[in-house]
Design a protein around this motif. Sequence first.
Motif, PDB file in Angstrom:
ATOM      1  N   LEU A   1       0.018 -11.623  -1.271  1.00  0.00           N
ATOM      2  CA  LEU A   1      -0.984 -10.585  -0.989  1.00  0.00           C
ATOM      3  C   LEU A   1      -0.306  -9.270  -0.624  1.00  0.00           C
ATOM      4  O   LEU A   1      -0.695  -8.197  -1.119  1.00  0.00           O
ATOM      5  CB  LEU A   1      -1.899 -11.040   0.151  1.00  0.00           C
ATOM      6  N   THR A   2       0.717  -9.341   0.205  1.00  0.00           N
ATOM      7  CA  THR A   2       1.443  -8.131   0.611  1.00  0.00           C
ATOM      8  C   THR A   2       2.076  -7.451  -0.587  1.00  0.00           C
ATOM      9  O   THR A   2       1.983  -6.218  -0.738  1.00  0.00           O
ATOM     10  CB  THR A   2       2.532  -8.477   1.650  1.00  0.00           C
ATOM     11  N   ASN A   3       2.705  -8.215  -1.459  1.00  0.00           N
ATOM     12  CA  ASN A   3       3.344  -7.621  -2.643  1.00  0.00           C
ATOM     13  C   ASN A   3       2.329  -6.971  -3.576  1.00  0.00           C
ATOM     14  O   ASN A   3       2.611  -5.930  -4.182  1.00  0.00           O
ATOM     15  CB  ASN A   3       4.145  -8.683  -3.396  1.00  0.00           C
ATOM     16  N   LEU A   4       1.148  -7.582  -3.682  1.00  0.00           N
ATOM     17  CA  LEU A   4       0.103  -7.011  -4.536  1.00  0.00           C
ATOM     18  C   LEU A   4      -0.434  -5.692  -3.989  1.00  0.00           C
ATOM     19  O   LEU A   4      -0.771  -4.776  -4.748  1.00  0.00           O
ATOM     20  CB  LEU A   4      -1.055  -8.005  -4.696  1.00  0.00           C
ATOM     21  N   LEU A   5      -0.512  -5.596  -2.657  1.00  0.00           N
ATOM     22  CA  LEU A   5      -1.119  -4.419  -2.029  1.00  0.00           C
ATOM     23  C   LEU A   5      -0.107  -3.348  -1.646  1.00  0.00           C
ATOM     24  O   LEU A   5      -0.487  -2.217  -1.326  1.00  0.00           O
ATOM     25  CB  LEU A   5      -1.912  -4.839  -0.788  1.00  0.00           C
ATOM     26  N   LEU A   6       1.161  -3.681  -1.683  1.00  0.00           N
ATOM     27  CA  LEU A   6       2.213  -2.760  -1.253  1.00  0.00           C
ATOM     28  C   LEU A   6       2.150  -1.384  -1.933  1.00  0.00           C
ATOM     29  O   LEU A   6       2.303  -0.354  -1.250  1.00  0.00           O
ATOM     30  CB  LEU A   6       3.584  -3.404  -1.488  1.00  0.00           C
ATOM     31  N   PRO A   7       1.898  -1.323  -3.245  1.00  0.00           N
ATOM     32  CA  PRO A   7       1.829   0.004  -3.878  1.00  0.00           C
ATOM     33  C   PRO A   7       0.695   0.872  -3.340  1.00  0.00           C
ATOM     34  O   PRO A   7       0.742   2.100  -3.470  1.00  0.00           O
ATOM     35  CB  PRO A   7       1.594  -0.334  -5.366  1.00  0.00           C
ATOM     36  N   ASN A   8      -0.314   0.259  -2.743  1.00  0.00           N
ATOM     37  CA  ASN A   8      -1.466   1.005  -2.230  1.00  0.00           C
ATOM     38  C   ASN A   8      -1.264   1.472  -0.792  1.00  0.00           C
ATOM     39  O   ASN A   8      -2.055   2.269  -0.283  1.00  0.00           O
ATOM     40  CB  ASN A   8      -2.725   0.136  -2.282  1.00  0.00           C
ATOM     41  N   ILE A   9      -0.236   0.945  -0.128  1.00  0.00           N
ATOM     42  CA  ILE A   9      -0.052   1.222   1.301  1.00  0.00           C
ATOM     43  C   ILE A   9       1.001   2.309   1.485  1.00  0.00           C
ATOM     44  O   ILE A   9       2.112   2.072   1.940  1.00  0.00           O
ATOM     45  CB  ILE A   9       0.330  -0.065   2.069  1.00  0.00           C
ATOM     46  N   THR A  10       0.666   3.519   1.119  1.00  0.00           N
ATOM     47  CA  THR A  10       1.567   4.643   1.327  1.00  0.00           C
ATOM     48  C   THR A  10       1.252   5.262   2.683  1.00  0.00           C
ATOM     49  O   THR A  10       0.089   5.476   3.033  1.00  0.00           O
ATOM     50  CB  THR A  10       1.390   5.695   0.223  1.00  0.00           C
ATOM     51  N   LYS A  11       2.279   5.511   3.459  1.00  0.00           N
ATOM     52  CA  LYS A  11       2.128   6.057   4.813  1.00  0.00           C
ATOM     53  C   LYS A  11       1.211   5.174   5.662  1.00  0.00           C
ATOM     54  O   LYS A  11       0.380   5.668   6.424  1.00  0.00           O
ATOM     55  CB  LYS A  11       1.609   7.496   4.756  1.00  0.00           C
ATOM     56  N   GLY A  12       1.349   3.857   5.492  1.00  0.00           N
ATOM     57  CA  GLY A  12       0.527   2.919   6.242  1.00  0.00           C
ATOM     58  C   GLY A  12       1.373   1.924   7.013  1.00  0.00           C
ATOM     59  O   GLY A  12       2.579   2.132   7.226  1.00  0.00           O
ATOM     60  N   LYS A  13       0.742   0.834   7.439  1.00  0.00           N
ATOM     61  CA  LYS A  13       1.419  -0.191   8.223  1.00  0.00           C
ATOM     62  C   LYS A  13       1.092  -1.575   7.683  1.00  0.00           C
ATOM     63  O   LYS A  13      -0.015  -1.814   7.191  1.00  0.00           O
ATOM     64  CB  LYS A  13       0.978  -0.134   9.692  1.00  0.00           C
ATOM     65  N   ILE A  14       2.059  -2.479   7.827  1.00  0.00           N
ATOM     66  CA  ILE A  14       1.849  -3.888   7.502  1.00  0.00           C
ATOM     67  C   ILE A  14       2.285  -4.705   8.716  1.00  0.00           C
ATOM     68  O   ILE A  14       3.414  -4.556   9.201  1.00  0.00           O
ATOM     69  CB  ILE A  14       2.635  -4.309   6.252  1.00  0.00           C
TER      70      ILE A  14
END
Length: 272
Positions: free
Chosen positions: A112-125
Amino acid sequence: MNLVITGGTSGIGFETVKSLYPSFSKIILPVRNLEKAQNLISQFKEPEKFHCIKMDLSSIKSVDEAGKLISETYPKIDLLINNAGGMFPGNKITEEGLDWTFAVNHLGHFHLTNLLLPNITKGKIIFLSSEVHRIGKLNPKDIGLINSKNSWSKYGSSKFYNILNSNYLDSFQNSNEIGFYSLHPGAVRTSFGSESDILSKTIISLSKLFFISAKKGAETTVFLAKTPSDKLQSGAYYKNKKPIRPIKDSEDLQLQKQLYDFSLMKVKEILS
């Protein structure tokens, strides 16, 4: 602002959702039980803030479908909280042939993290780990935990994996635009361990007298979510709202890469 959180319909996850609800315009809940999720969000003043998506963390195919839907629907994600997890019987295997603890506590969130990583710019995980990670290890001959039958050692290893994955992503991204954090929420009075073996259930049940509330257990997650990134330490492991040092092996880049490469291989095997 958009928030994605797993395990957001019970325990620590639900308390986290309640605390962060005012701060986000959209809260995406990947859930196993859509009916339960809809009933819970109906109690909020603005239930339209929520988007519930069917997802089963024990199934990589389900995670793949849900993750792609979230990625396509929400080009910008500000915060991903990998909150869901649990302790399961040592011999429980998923339909895809994975150890249940490995799948739910690590591999589902990994994909899930790898799929969403491109969408999380200037964000947090944020990854919810546990102090039990200190009894965990990465055995190169059994990274998937398929041969181990002890619920506690599996759980400890999966929580160790959460820290390894967070640390590897922090190094691998080589960017200050995304903050990666892992944390220990505390020993919390939730349904944790309800699916584990009889001995583990008994130990957990007897110990719950000393456990903290789910609301208290959510405090470090909420702290990391609300605190500006420049006041946090990316790649750190937090406890009681402060960074502490996890076991030394979590800093081993070779172990981090072994886990990452193995996890990527397992995902590809299942989806091919």
